[in-house]
Design an enzyme around this catalytic site. Sequence first.
Site, PDB file in Angstrom:
ATOM      1  N   ASP A   1      14.136  16.394  69.115  1.00 58.12           N
ATOM      2  CA  ASP A   1      13.121  15.585  68.441  1.00 58.12           C
ATOM      3  C   ASP A   1      11.796  16.351  68.427  1.00 58.12           C
ATOM      4  O   ASP A   1      11.318  16.792  69.474  1.00 58.12           O
ATOM      5  CB  ASP A   1      12.974  14.272  69.231  1.00 58.12           C
ATOM      6  CG  ASP A   1      12.090  13.255  68.543  1.00 58.12           C
ATOM      7  OD1 ASP A   1      12.039  13.259  67.311  1.00 58.12           O
ATOM      8  OD2 ASP A   1      11.469  12.441  69.263  1.00 58.12           O
TER       9      ASP A   1
ATOM     10  N   SER B   1      12.918  15.017  73.257  1.00 55.49           N
ATOM     11  CA  SER B   1      11.654  15.620  72.815  1.00 55.49           C
ATOM     12  C   SER B   1      11.357  16.835  73.686  1.00 55.49           C
ATOM     13  O   SER B   1      12.041  17.078  74.693  1.00 55.49           O
ATOM     14  CB  SER B   1      10.527  14.596  72.965  1.00 55.49           C
ATOM     15  OG  SER B   1      10.353  14.312  74.348  1.00 55.49           O
TER      16      SER B   1
END
Length: 284
Positions: free
Chosen positions: A82, A50
Amino acid sequence: MSFVPMSSLLERARKDGYAIGAFNANNLEIVQGIVEAAEEMEAPVILQASQGAIKYAGLDYIVAMVRAAAEKVKVPVALHLDHGTSFEQAVQCIRAGFSSVMYDGSKLPLEENIAATLAVVKVARAVGVSVEAELGRIGGTEDDISVSDREATMTVPEEAQEFVARTGVDALAVAIGTAHGVYKGEPKLDFDRLKAIADLVDVPLVLHGASGVPDEAIKRAISLGICKVNIDTNLRQAFVAAIVRVLSEKPGEIDPRKLLGPAREALKQVVKEKISLFGSAGRA
Ligand code: G3H
Ligand code: ZN
């Protein structure tokens, strides 16, 4: 083995009716735990970073750690961005070696989401990198991204059809009642909506916020077209619980390896259970 494009893993999963686990990673032990679990289960696996993970560990460290782990195993490993929220970040990840990126334009109006996603698809396509996008807004909090209950919206099947046709994405994340983070009550998935989307959309679908969703609901979602299941919170919980357990048993422990080793082991067990639930064991 180096990273494989995510689309090849997902298309096979879609054809054969199972899902690939996509597990969030942000440090050495988490990367090792995920990849070792996949190797032991003979399962293809997606490791995803992420924005928070990239900020924490650094893009170059993420790529180097996942590459080192992937080169030790026989199972296919994809490295995926992500919830990327900018064109620049997608390009940076592609350049750094990711085999897949998510562009999350779900907070944008439909036309703007289509235009921004298409820009990422054009670049990624040119170098064989897969693209996941999101339509509808998944609630909850993951790292820097928070979506309140009021802002969360379900995916509209007809919009999903148009979105995929106009962007050419390889996978679509759908909002069908899941949320990021720890659930307050039991999540209720809208399976009719998922079926309607799967009937209209010809690409693998992605379930975010899957930690805490009952196993039966996960299985049903997979049977209706979910081919990638994202898990982060359950990994964090297992990792931290193991550290807390060791410290409570031995409060004076000062060797980080004595804390992080058991944490890696606990996380690995969770990944193995998820792989078995998703039906991807033995599919490498
Ligand atoms: O993008 C990552 C996920 O959707 C993870 O969700 O933290 O609820 O498992 P989770
Ligand atoms: Zn997510």
